[in-house]
Design a protein around this motif. Structure first.
Motif, PDB file in Angstrom:
ATOM      1  N   PRO A 188      -1.119   2.316  -0.999  1.00 35.65           N
ATOM      2  CA  PRO A 188      -0.195   3.410  -0.684  1.00 35.65           C
ATOM      3  C   PRO A 188       1.114   2.961  -0.059  1.00 35.65           C
ATOM      4  O   PRO A 188       2.148   3.585  -0.292  1.00 35.65           O
ATOM      5  N   ASN A 189       1.112   1.877   0.708  1.00 34.52           N
ATOM      6  CA  ASN A 189       2.345   1.419   1.363  1.00 34.52           C
ATOM      7  C   ASN A 189       2.652  -0.059   1.109  1.00 34.52           C
ATOM      8  O   ASN A 189       3.376  -0.673   1.873  1.00 34.52           O
ATOM      9  N   LYS A 190       2.126  -0.617   0.027  1.00 35.95           N
ATOM     10  CA  LYS A 190       2.350  -2.042  -0.245  1.00 35.95           C
ATOM     11  C   LYS A 190       2.885  -2.260  -1.654  1.00 35.95           C
ATOM     12  O   LYS A 190       2.441  -1.617  -2.607  1.00 35.95           O
ATOM     13  N   ILE A 191       3.827  -3.208  -1.740  1.00 39.55           N
ATOM     14  CA  ILE A 191       4.439  -3.574  -3.018  1.00 39.55           C
ATOM     15  C   ILE A 191       4.393  -5.091  -3.130  1.00 39.55           C
ATOM     16  O   ILE A 191       4.855  -5.805  -2.232  1.00 39.55           O
ATOM     17  N   LEU A 192       3.843  -5.581  -4.223  1.00 38.91           N
ATOM     18  CA  LEU A 192       3.823  -7.017  -4.491  1.00 38.91           C
ATOM     19  C   LEU A 192       5.156  -7.399  -5.116  1.00 38.91           C
ATOM     20  O   LEU A 192       5.585  -6.806  -6.104  1.00 38.91           O
ATOM     21  N   LEU A 193       5.827  -8.378  -4.515  1.00 39.11           N
ATOM     22  CA  LEU A 193       7.127  -8.840  -5.004  1.00 39.11           C
ATOM     23  C   LEU A 193       6.921 -10.167  -5.715  1.00 39.11           C
ATOM     24  O   LEU A 193       7.005 -11.231  -5.118  1.00 39.11           O
ATOM     25  N   GLY A 194       6.608 -10.114  -6.979  1.00 39.19           N
ATOM     26  CA  GLY A 194       6.314 -11.338  -7.718  1.00 39.19           C
ATOM     27  C   GLY A 194       5.020 -11.930  -7.210  1.00 39.19           C
ATOM     28  O   GLY A 194       4.119 -11.235  -6.781  1.00 39.19           O
ATOM     29  N   SER A 195       4.962 -13.244  -7.229  1.00 43.07           N
ATOM     30  CA  SER A 195       3.720 -13.901  -6.821  1.00 43.07           C
ATOM     31  C   SER A 195       3.848 -14.580  -5.468  1.00 43.07           C
ATOM     32  O   SER A 195       3.081 -15.467  -5.158  1.00 43.07           O
ATOM     33  N   GLY A 196       4.808 -14.149  -4.649  1.00 44.91           N
ATOM     34  CA  GLY A 196       4.954 -14.870  -3.399  1.00 44.91           C
ATOM     35  C   GLY A 196       5.356 -14.071  -2.186  1.00 44.91           C
ATOM     36  O   GLY A 196       5.620 -14.643  -1.137  1.00 44.91           O
ATOM     37  N   ALA A 197       5.372 -12.734  -2.295  1.00 40.99           N
ATOM     38  CA  ALA A 197       5.743 -11.922  -1.133  1.00 40.99           C
ATOM     39  C   ALA A 197       5.181 -10.521  -1.297  1.00 40.99           C
ATOM     40  O   ALA A 197       4.903 -10.070  -2.407  1.00 40.99           O
ATOM     41  N   GLU A 198       5.021  -9.866  -0.164  1.00 37.82           N
ATOM     42  CA  GLU A 198       4.530  -8.494  -0.159  1.00 37.82           C
ATOM     43  C   GLU A 198       5.387  -7.666   0.787  1.00 37.82           C
ATOM     44  O   GLU A 198       5.685  -8.089   1.904  1.00 37.82           O
ATOM     45  N   LEU A 199       5.775  -6.498   0.331  1.00 38.22           N
ATOM     46  CA  LEU A 199       6.547  -5.555   1.133  1.00 38.22           C
ATOM     47  C   LEU A 199       5.597  -4.485   1.636  1.00 38.22           C
ATOM     48  O   LEU A 199       4.885  -3.863   0.834  1.00 38.22           O
ATOM     49  N   THR A 200       5.547  -4.298   2.953  1.00 36.90           N
ATOM     50  CA  THR A 200       4.757  -3.234   3.562  1.00 36.90           C
ATOM     51  C   THR A 200       5.736  -2.173   4.032  1.00 36.90           C
ATOM     52  O   THR A 200       6.603  -2.446   4.863  1.00 36.90           O
ATOM     53  N   VAL A 201       5.615  -0.978   3.486  1.00 33.11           N
ATOM     54  CA  VAL A 201       6.550   0.115   3.760  1.00 33.11           C
ATOM     55  C   VAL A 201       6.060   0.900   4.974  1.00 33.11           C
ATOM     56  O   VAL A 201       4.877   1.262   5.053  1.00 33.11           O
ATOM     57  N   VAL A 202       6.975   1.153   5.900  1.00 31.12           N
ATOM     58  CA  VAL A 202       6.614   1.902   7.100  1.00 31.12           C
ATOM     59  C   VAL A 202       6.354   3.359   6.737  1.00 31.12           C
ATOM     60  O   VAL A 202       7.040   3.944   5.892  1.00 31.12           O
ATOM     61  N   VAL A 203       5.319   3.947   7.334  1.00 34.00           N
ATOM     62  CA  VAL A 203       4.958   5.346   7.110  1.00 34.00           C
ATOM     63  C   VAL A 203       5.985   6.237   7.807  1.00 34.00           C
ATOM     64  O   VAL A 203       6.382   5.956   8.945  1.00 34.00           O
ATOM     65  N   PRO A 204       6.451   7.307   7.164  1.00 38.97           N
ATOM     66  CA  PRO A 204       7.386   8.219   7.824  1.00 38.97           C
ATOM     67  C   PRO A 204       6.842   8.686   9.176  1.00 38.97           C
ATOM     68  O   PRO A 204       5.673   9.043   9.301  1.00 38.97           O
ATOM     69  N   GLY A 205       7.708   8.633  10.182  1.00 30.49           N
ATOM     70  CA  GLY A 205       7.316   9.035  11.534  1.00 30.49           C
ATOM     71  C   GLY A 205       6.732   7.918  12.370  1.00 30.49           C
ATOM     72  O   GLY A 205       6.445   8.110  13.551  1.00 30.49           O
ATOM     73  N   GLU A 206       6.530   6.739  11.773  1.00 29.87           N
ATOM     74  CA  GLU A 206       5.995   5.595  12.513  1.00 29.87           C
ATOM     75  C   GLU A 206       7.081   4.551  12.710  1.00 29.87           C
ATOM     76  O   GLU A 206       8.097   4.553  12.023  1.00 29.87           O
ATOM     77  N   TYR A 228       6.361   0.930  13.135  1.00 26.32           N
ATOM     78  CA  TYR A 228       6.013  -0.387  12.594  1.00 26.32           C
ATOM     79  C   TYR A 228       5.300  -0.278  11.249  1.00 26.32           C
ATOM     80  O   TYR A 228       4.490   0.627  11.036  1.00 26.32           O
ATOM     81  N   ALA A 229       5.579  -1.220  10.366  1.00 25.56           N
ATOM     82  CA  ALA A 229       4.799  -1.359   9.132  1.00 25.56           C
ATOM     83  C   ALA A 229       3.407  -1.818   9.539  1.00 25.56           C
ATOM     84  O   ALA A 229       3.251  -2.606  10.472  1.00 25.56           O
ATOM     85  N   ARG A 230       2.390  -1.292   8.845  1.00 27.97           N
ATOM     86  CA  ARG A 230       1.009  -1.639   9.198  1.00 27.97           C
ATOM     87  C   ARG A 230       0.106  -1.500   7.993  1.00 27.97           C
ATOM     88  O   ARG A 230       0.417  -0.821   7.026  1.00 27.97           O
ATOM     89  N   ASP A 231      -1.044  -2.155   8.076  1.00 29.73           N
ATOM     90  CA  ASP A 231      -2.112  -1.916   7.122  1.00 29.73           C
ATOM     91  C   ASP A 231      -2.625  -0.518   7.438  1.00 29.73           C
ATOM     92  O   ASP A 231      -2.870  -0.199   8.606  1.00 29.73           O
ATOM     93  N   LEU A 232      -2.786   0.331   6.446  1.00 28.70           N
ATOM     94  CA  LEU A 232      -3.182   1.705   6.716  1.00 28.70           C
ATOM     95  C   LEU A 232      -4.575   1.823   7.320  1.00 28.70           C
ATOM     96  O   LEU A 232      -4.921   2.862   7.871  1.00 28.70           O
ATOM     97  N   GLY A 233      -5.354   0.757   7.285  1.00 23.46           N
ATOM     98  CA  GLY A 233      -6.657   0.760   7.946  1.00 23.46           C
ATOM     99  C   GLY A 233      -6.549   0.516   9.439  1.00 23.46           C
ATOM    100  O   GLY A 233      -7.493   0.742  10.191  1.00 23.46           O
ATOM    101  N   ALA A 234      -5.376   0.081   9.899  1.00 23.96           N
ATOM    102  CA  ALA A 234      -5.164  -0.206  11.324  1.00 23.96           C
ATOM    103  C   ALA A 234      -4.664   1.050  12.031  1.00 23.96           C
ATOM    104  O   ALA A 234      -4.049   1.915  11.411  1.00 23.96           O
ATOM    105  N   PRO A 235      -4.889   1.154  13.341  1.00 27.60           N
ATOM    106  CA  PRO A 235      -4.420   2.328  14.080  1.00 27.60           C
ATOM    107  C   PRO A 235      -2.891   2.434  14.080  1.00 27.60           C
ATOM    108  O   PRO A 235      -2.181   1.431  13.985  1.00 27.60           O
ATOM    109  N   VAL A 236      -2.388   3.672  14.191  1.00 26.92           N
ATOM    110  CA  VAL A 236      -0.950   3.910  14.307  1.00 26.92           C
ATOM    111  C   VAL A 236      -0.439   3.123  15.508  1.00 26.92           C
ATOM    112  O   VAL A 236      -1.081   3.060  16.546  1.00 26.92           O
TER     113      VAL A 236
END
Length: 193
Positions: free
Chosen positions: A79-97, A99-107
């Motif tokens: 839901p909040n992750k984009i793979l940028l080719g084979s060497g990087a990952e973009l984690t998109v911050v949730v609106p209202g938050e 920090y970028a986070r794994d959605l399984g982690a607490p706000v």
């Protein structure tokens, strides 16, 4: 009577065969008109709701992800992750938050900038959306304005920042180094090593 039943069964079989043929033609037409309908992808909205995001956050997050996918050419993997080719990952911050986070982690939990990574943040003080670069190559920076970066690569590794013309405009100090407030506007890309 058995001949009549056989004849009826043949007639029914012909009708069923014709109906199946019509159904196949209709489905093929729908697929050719909308190829995306043929392959159902992950239901990122359902995953976001399962992670506790509201309907508004889910919709806003997907809009942000779509904008970043368009700017980077990346592939959404969560839901909040984009793979940028084979060497990087973009984690998109949730609106209202913050920090970028794994959605399984607490706000309020920050996505880590793990060892051997160069991390670029859309906001100052390591806030906002985050790119974790882990393979040595150049990556486009999809945001402008004040942000930050963390060079947590192997000791002494320097990242280089380039403008839109491909000219080197800044080289970071060797790892471990960081900048809590830097201007991304002139930076078009980063080579993390």
């Amino acid at each position: 009577m058995s001949q009549q039943r056989t004849s009826e069964h043949r007639g029914t079989a012909r009708i069923l065969t014709a109906l199946v043929g019509i159904f196949v033609v209709l489905v093929a037409g729908l697929i050719s008109a909308n190829p995306a309908a043929a392959v159902a992808g992950p239901d990122f909205a359902a995953q976001a709701r399962t992670a506790g995001l509201s309907a508004g956050q889910t919709e806003g997050l997907q809009a942000r992800v779509d904008a970043f996918k368009e700017r980077t050419g990346g592939v959404q993997t969560a839901p909040n992750k984009i793979l940028l080719g084979s060497g990087a990952e973009l984690t998109v911050v949730v609106p209202g938050e913050t920090y970028a986070r794994d959605l399984g982690a607490p706000v309020g939990t920050r996505a880590p900038c793990a060892y051997l990574r160069f991390c670029a943040y859309s906001g100052e003080n390591f806030t906002g959306s985050q790119i974790n670069m882990y393979t040595c190559r150049s990556y486009n920076i999809p945001w402008t304005g004040n942000g930050s970066w963390d060079n947590n690569q192997s000791s002494g590794t320097r990242a280089k920042m380039y403008n839109g013309s491909g000219s080197l405009i800044y080289t970071t100090p060797g790892a471990r180094s960081y900048d809590r407030s830097g201007n991304w506007t002139p930076v078009h890309s980063v080579r993390n090593c």
